[in-house]
Design an enzyme around this catalytic site. Structure first.
Site, PDB file in Angstrom:
ATOM      1  CD  GLU A  95      -2.448  -7.984   2.640  1.00  0.00           C
ATOM      2  OE1 GLU A  95      -2.157  -6.791   2.442  1.00  0.00           O
ATOM      3  OE2 GLU A  95      -3.232  -8.358   3.525  1.00  0.00           O
ATOM      4  N   GLY A 119       0.666  -5.219   0.951  1.00  0.00           N
ATOM      5  CA  GLY A 119      -0.408  -5.330  -0.031  1.00  0.00           C
ATOM      6  C   GLY A 119       0.072  -5.952  -1.330  1.00  0.00           C
ATOM      7  CD  GLU A 137       0.960  -5.782   5.488  1.00  0.00           C
ATOM      8  OE1 GLU A 137       1.858  -6.587   5.834  1.00  0.00           O
ATOM      9  OE2 GLU A 137       0.309  -5.912   4.434  1.00  0.00           O
ATOM     10  CB  ALA A 148      -0.889  -0.006   1.240  1.00  0.00           C
TER      11      ALA A 148
END
Ligand SMILES: C/C=C(\C)C(=O)SCCNC(=O)CCNC(=O)[C@H](O)C(C)(C)COP(=O)(O)OP(=O)(O)OC[C@H]1O[C@@H](n2cnc3c(N)ncnc32)[C@H](O)[C@@H]1OP(=O)(O)O
Length: 719
Positions: free
Chosen positions: A103, A100, A123, A61
């Site tokens: 992910e 992310g 994270e 992210a």
């Protein structure tokens, strides 16, 4: 952005484009949603490869977006649409797949990684958890224990380890996108049902409750008050015990608490602070991007005590050839053994050969003659260091950078003993030098931009967080430490115990309280400095109370402890008792408690009850106050520099962001008010007097820490 193209006739290639790490910004997420929809709709396309531009899959992210209003499509449904897609999707992972990014790859039906790629769910180090399905999909893919390890530590794994764990399906040394395109064609038309991780059960684990209890206990202990690691365990537990949709609900709920927490803000601030300190600038106008660092292929280390040995190891680990010099034969022989041992142990852990051939030993300073850079690490004594610098100046080839590992002595004074003051800088390492991440690069008024750039660059190569600081006694870290330690001693005089003070600081999140830390570092070090500063002089001027020096309150407690031969862990006794010299377990010492009582009685001091709040405020706010003075004096360029120094060198809890960030979280007006309160109660302690910059920041509305530099600049331009 995400670029759409067709390759090999029927394969849609989606390329994430957001330099430098293809972070999943709103625009990138929108691009992925649009291109995936297009690929699924396009009748000519039977399979999809997702990759990242410039050899980097995705750094996760976009952290810069976290503090802002959310815009663009959210990650969870985006990844779900990829997983649910009826055409095979393959992630071609080069460079990094983090957070992310991983992910996203876990939403794909297959993952192919380049051998040099690194993968992870970091994270937790940003105060978050992998909340785009990562906490639910990874345990289903690799099992609970391995997923717990990766998610609670945030560590990156190599492609080889990822293959072993089952995170990726294939590792290649060739062009990853080409391999992925070829592979996806081979599975086109097949059912992807078994490849959707969300539909798989978590591999079963006997004694699930016991496993989670054990992990939770360990995580709580090492988290030192950080909440994200605990939430990560709870999220993985949801994956192991709940169906996927409910697990996702739990993931979202836990993330909701973390996302807006002060800890997440602190950790994200640390992420950017760590990078900001690399972009140094000096009052002279020299800057990181305009100053040329010189290549260092041969270095010399002078003085092979604990610090010199650690620095030698750190240099050799970086691939720099080192000549390690000590004029005392015995020290040299011991150092040789110690350095080789350290290099061998480290190599064994890595599974590679130790770089023993890079280190040469000598008892003659002359051996440093052709080094590109010399690091002096002799005993902390100005006269000795001056003499070494004088000799190095005569011996070394023109252009050799002369660095000192002093922890607080005047770098400019050392420079004045050479014929090349512009090549002199401080390189203040922290013990153990081959382990600790921090390096203070001390710039004297005459240090050239090249010398600073070279020391900063070498530090970076050594894996250090290098912070450029100005030249003043103690530089940044130790200068701030002084009033902190002093305050802790005053608290003992007033009725506290080392146990109480340490407990409060450790509850705050410090790796070690101030007294345990002093015992570990050795109490004699500070004693020697106080002696040199004439503070311990027994002939205190007649009529002057023993608890006053140079017109200020002074606590001779630490000196008295040292006079007893109690130097801390190494002597088995200090502020605590240890079972043997060198012992590590600190135990309460009845002798020390009686000593404190006698001391108070002798000086007419009445012990009072001191609560946790007072301990914390006095110790931390006095340190923060000195931080403001340092900023005001221009010794550190910004609050990020001070915070990086404290987080990476002094055990300040990262989830509290560093002392200056912490002050901004507490509220500058509150810090000011408490300092005023304590200064009123202790007018003979100048360090408690709120500094000018703090007052000015409060007067200008207590701007957020990210805007302090502007205020400081304005202030300085008015001077
Ligand atoms: C919910 C939360 C979710 C879904 C998340 O994904 S949280 C983010 C998880 N990802 C990470 O934590 C990765 C963070 N980045 C890194 O670890 C490193 O930057 C890297 C390994 C990806 C690259 O390292 P390196 O080559 O040494 O480069 P730098 O660290 O110096 O970074 C270069 C510049 O890129 C900026 N950057 C890096 N990652 C991000 C990111 N995820 N979002 C925004 N910006 C990022 C970094 O700040 C550097 O910027 P400048 O200093 O050059 O301005």
């Amino acid at each position: 952005m995400a670029q759409y193209s067709r390759v090999a006739g029927s394969v849609a290639l989606i390329t994430l484009q957001n330099p430098p790490v293809n972070a999943l910004s709103a625009a990138v997420r929108q691009g992925i949603v649009d291109t995936v929809e297009r690929a699924l709709r396009d009748p000519e396309v039977n399979s999809v490869v997702i990759c990242g531009q410039n050899g980097k899959f995705c750094g996760g992210a976009d952290i810069k977006e976290f503090g802002r209003q959310m815009s663009g499509p959210p990650l969870v449904p985006m990844i779900h649409a990829i997983e649910a897609g009826h055409k095979p999707m393959v992630a071609a992972i080069e460079g990094v797949a983090l957070g992310g990014g991983l992910e996203l790859a876990l939403g794909c039906h297959y993952r192919i990684a380049h051998s040099k790629a690194r993968l992870g769910l970091p994270e937790v180090s940003l105060g978050l958890l992998p909340a785009a399905g990562g906490s639910q999909r990874l345990p289903r893919l690799i099992g609970v224990p391995a997923a717990l390890d990766l998610i609670t530590t945030g560590r990156h794994v190599t492609a080889a380890e990822a293959l072993k764990l089952g995170i990726v399906d294939q590792v290649t040394d060739h062009n990853t996108v080409d391999v992925a395109v070829k592979f996806v064609q081979s599975v086109a038309g097949q059912s992807m049902d078994s490849r959707r991780l969300s539909t798989r059960p978590c591999p079963s684990l006997p004694n699930l409750d016991a496993v989670f209890e054990g992990v939770m206990q360990r995580v709580r202990q090492s988290a030192r008050g950080a909440i994200a690691p605990v939430a990560c365990v709870q999220a993985v537990r949801a994956a192991a015990t709940l169906p996927y949709p409910q697990g996702m609900e739990r993931e979202k709920e836990l993330m909701g608490t973390l996302f807006t927490s002060g800890q997440a803000r602190a950790l994200q601030y640390c992420f950017f602070a760590q990078r900001a300190v690399g972009k140094w600038s000096l009052p002279s106008g020299a800057r990181w991007d305009t100053s040329k660092a010189m290549p260092i292929s041969k270095a010399a280390v002078i003085g092979l005590g604990t610090m010199g040995r650690g620095i030698t190891v750190a240099l050799a680990q970086t691939g720099v050839s080192v000549v390690a010099v000590d004029t005392q034969e015995r020290q040299l022989a011991e150092a040789k053994q110690a350095v080789s041992g350290m290099l061998e142990r480290m190599a064994q852990k890595r599974g590679s050969a130790p770089p023993l051939g890079l280190v040469h030993y000598s008892n003659n300073l002359q051996a440093a003659a052709d080094a590109d850079l010399v690091i002096e690490a002799v005993f902390e004594d100005m006269a000795l260091k001056e003499s070494v610098f004088q000799q190095l100046s005569a011996i070394c080839k023109p252009g050799t950078f002369l660095c000192t590992n002093t922890s607080g002595l005047d770098v400019d004074r050392l420079a004045s003993h050479t014929r090349r003051p512009e090549l002199v800088v401080g390189m203040h390492f922290f013990a153990p030098a081959h382990v600790m991440k921090l390096l203070e690069v001390v710039c004297g008024p005459r240090s050239s931009p090249e010398a600073v750039a070279t020391a900063m660059q070498l530090g970076k190569k050594m894996g250090k967080v290098s912070v450029a600081v100005g030249n003043c006694p103690g530089f940044v870290g130790n200068r701030m430490l002084k009033p902190y330690v002093e305050q802790a001693n005053f608290l003992l005089e007033e009725g506290a115990t080392p146990e109480l003070v340490d407990q409060v600081l450790e509850d705050f999140g410090f790796a070690m309280g101030v007294f345990r830390m002093s015992d570990l570092s050795g109490l004699d070090v500070g004693w020697r400095i106080r002696k040199a500063d004439k503070l311990t002089d027994p002939s205190v001027p007649a009529g002057q109370p023993v608890r006053v020096r140079q017109g200020r309150r002074y606590s001779p407690l630490a000196d008295l402890i040292c006079e007893q031969g109690r130097f801390g862990q190494k002597t088995g006794q200090g502020w605590y008792h240890y079972d043997k010299p060198g012992g590590r377990v600190a135990r309460s010492d009845p002798w020390l408690h009686s000593f404190l009582e006698e001391y108070r009685a002798r000086h007419g001091l009445v012990a009072r009850h001191i609560d946790h709040q007072e301990v914390l405020e006095r110790c931390l706010y006095v340190l923060i106050n000195e931080g403001f003075r340092i900023l005001d004096d221009g010794i550190a360029a910004g609050p990020e520099d001070i915070d990086a120094i404290y987080v990476f060198g002094y055990g300040w809890p990262r989830h509290r962001g560093g002392p200056m960030f912490y002050a901004s979280m507490v509220g500058l007006a509150r810090v000011l008010e408490r300092l005023e309160h304590y200064h009123q109660a202790h007018p003979d302690v100048p360090h408690l007097q709120p500094c000018r910059l703090l007052r000015r920041l409060v007067a200008s509305g207590s701007p957020p820490v990210q805007r302090w530099r502007e205020v400081i600049k304005r202030l300085h331009s008015q001077l």
